[in-house]
Design a protein around this motif. Structure first.
Motif, PDB file in Angstrom:
ATOM      1  N   SER A   1      -7.023   7.556   2.254  1.00  0.00           N
ATOM      2  CA  SER A   1      -5.865   8.416   1.387  1.00  0.00           C
ATOM      3  C   SER A   1      -5.626   7.292   0.217  1.00  0.00           C
ATOM      4  O   SER A   1      -5.190   7.482  -0.962  1.00  0.00           O
ATOM      5  N   ILE A   2      -5.389   5.874   0.804  1.00  0.00           N
ATOM      6  CA  ILE A   2      -4.900   4.940  -0.499  1.00  0.00           C
ATOM      7  C   ILE A   2      -6.234   4.908  -1.534  1.00  0.00           C
ATOM      8  O   ILE A   2      -5.968   4.928  -2.637  1.00  0.00           O
TER       9      ILE A   2
ATOM     10  N   SER B   1       0.793  -1.322  -0.139  1.00  0.00           N
ATOM     11  CA  SER B   1       0.159  -0.032   0.054  1.00  0.00           C
ATOM     12  C   SER B   1       0.865   1.246  -0.002  1.00  0.00           C
ATOM     13  O   SER B   1       0.301   2.403  -0.089  1.00  0.00           O
ATOM     14  N   ARG B   2       2.129   1.122   0.095  1.00  0.00           N
ATOM     15  CA  ARG B   2       3.068   2.362   0.359  1.00  0.00           C
ATOM     16  C   ARG B   2       4.000   2.526  -1.354  1.00  0.00           C
ATOM     17  O   ARG B   2       4.438   3.604  -1.617  1.00  0.00           O
TER      18      ARG B   2
ATOM     19  N   GLU C   1      -7.517   8.667  -8.364  1.00  0.00           N
ATOM     20  CA  GLU C   1      -6.721   9.594  -9.017  1.00  0.00           C
ATOM     21  C   GLU C   1      -6.024   8.917 -10.092  1.00  0.00           C
ATOM     22  O   GLU C   1      -6.180   9.391 -11.448  1.00  0.00           O
ATOM     23  N   GLU C   2      -5.471   7.602  -9.984  1.00  0.00           N
ATOM     24  CA  GLU C   2      -4.924   6.754 -10.996  1.00  0.00           C
ATOM     25  C   GLU C   2      -5.861   6.472 -11.945  1.00  0.00           C
ATOM     26  O   GLU C   2      -5.639   6.107 -13.263  1.00  0.00           O
TER      27      GLU C   2
ATOM     28  N   LEU D   1       1.251   1.813  -6.235  1.00  0.00           N
ATOM     29  CA  LEU D   1      -0.168   2.209  -6.622  1.00  0.00           C
ATOM     30  C   LEU D   1      -0.257   2.561  -7.953  1.00  0.00           C
ATOM     31  O   LEU D   1      -1.476   2.579  -8.309  1.00  0.00           O
ATOM     32  N   ASP D   2       0.666   3.267  -8.358  1.00  0.00           N
ATOM     33  CA  ASP D   2       0.656   3.829  -9.703  1.00  0.00           C
ATOM     34  C   ASP D   2       0.756   2.729 -10.845  1.00  0.00           C
ATOM     35  O   ASP D   2       0.651   3.187 -12.090  1.00  0.00           O
TER      36      ASP D   2
ATOM     37  N   GLN E   1      -8.138   7.207  -2.409  1.00  0.00           N
ATOM     38  CA  GLN E   1      -8.054   8.558  -2.987  1.00  0.00           C
ATOM     39  C   GLN E   1      -6.911   8.554  -4.254  1.00  0.00           C
ATOM     40  O   GLN E   1      -7.096   8.931  -5.455  1.00  0.00           O
ATOM     41  N   LYS E   2      -5.725   7.818  -3.815  1.00  0.00           N
ATOM     42  CA  LYS E   2      -4.818   7.607  -4.695  1.00  0.00           C
ATOM     43  C   LYS E   2      -4.775   6.931  -5.859  1.00  0.00           C
ATOM     44  O   LYS E   2      -4.784   7.283  -7.009  1.00  0.00           O
ATOM     45  N   ILE E   3      -5.609   5.656  -5.707  1.00  0.00           N
ATOM     46  CA  ILE E   3      -6.033   4.819  -6.961  1.00  0.00           C
ATOM     47  C   ILE E   3      -7.192   5.244  -7.426  1.00  0.00           C
ATOM     48  O   ILE E   3      -7.095   5.281  -8.659  1.00  0.00           O
TER      49      ILE E   3
END
Length: 244
Positions: free
Chosen positions: A55-56, A31-32, A62-63, A35-36, A58-60
């Motif tokens: 937060s994870i 998870s660190r 965005e990707e 993710l991209d 949200q990052k995924i």
């Protein structure tokens, strides 16, 4: 079915092991990192700490919006938390749900057989719920639909039944530390107490000086406890037992 498990901790490691025992291959990613560049999958299982989940996601998300491959948006996204809402997945992922395994997990002792472990599920859409049921039943027949309201209360109940109970074991071990008696002598007592509540309600299974209202024994116990915190805990729990 391609499954990616996001998170390499206790839950993720046990889920990967559990699926492997059923012949289902999964991929696990940190998870660190990475993710991209998530692998293409039908299902993404977020086995990460509650405080990191949003937060994870949200990052995924965005990707998913940037990625030319639409697999992230069309896949089924599941978290494994007992307390986080389904809404954490927002609008980016139309297919999402919860798959909360009600068990304590450790990487040091992987679970080979999930068949007795209950899992509580929720889905964004009726088709999602059906897919989650099917996936969960790969590991265990004990699959139940549960709302966030019910899962939250189950999680708190689990903290009392498991985490707080284990802390009591730790205190018991501390009390025995300056004796020649090993902690292992308590195991038959622990096992018998756990066995009893399989057959009778916990309140009926309660024994001991507080239940008997044996004030003399309780005062003596308090004199043996070395810390104020242990004495306060002994008084509080004893008062709760006597108030039942």
């Amino acid at each position: 079915m391609n499954i990616v498990i996001i998170g390499q901790g206790n839950v993720g490691s046990n889920l990967q092991h559990g699926f492997a025992q059923k012949g289902v291959r999964t991929q696990m990613v940190s998870s660190r990192e990475g993710l991209d560049r998530l692998p293409i999958a039908d299902v993404y299982i977020y086995a990460i700490r509650d405080e990191a989940l949003l937060s994870i996601v949200q990052k995924i998300a965005e990707e998913a919006m940037l990625c030319s491959n639409k697999h992230l948006r069309t896949a089924l996204h599941l978290h494994t938390s007992g307390t986080m809402p389904l809404s954490v997945f927002g609008e980016t992922f139309p297919h999402a749900g919860v798959m909360y395994f009600f068990q304590t997990f450790s990487k040091a002792k992987l679970i080979d057989d999930f068949s007795q472990i209950p899992v509580f599920v929720e889905g964004k859409q009726i088709d999602d719920l059906s897919a989650i049921f099917t996936l969960a039943q790969t590991l265990t027949p004990r699959v139940y639909e549960a709302s966030q309201h019910d899962r939250e209360r189950l999680h708190v109940a689990g903290v009392f039944a498991n985490n707080f109970t284990n802390q009591m074991y730790a205190i018991a071990a501390d009390i025995l530390r300056d004796t020649h008696i090993p902690f292992q002598v308590l195991l038959p007592l622990i096992d018998q107490t756990a066995e009893k509540v399989h057959h009778i309600p916990p309140r009926e299974a309660q024994t001991g000086p507080a239940k008997r209202k044996d004030e003399q024994v309780m005062r003596h116990h308090l004199s043996l406890l070395k810390t104020e915190e242990q004495q306060q805990l002994y008084r509080l729990v004893s008062k709760m037992i006597q108030g039942e």
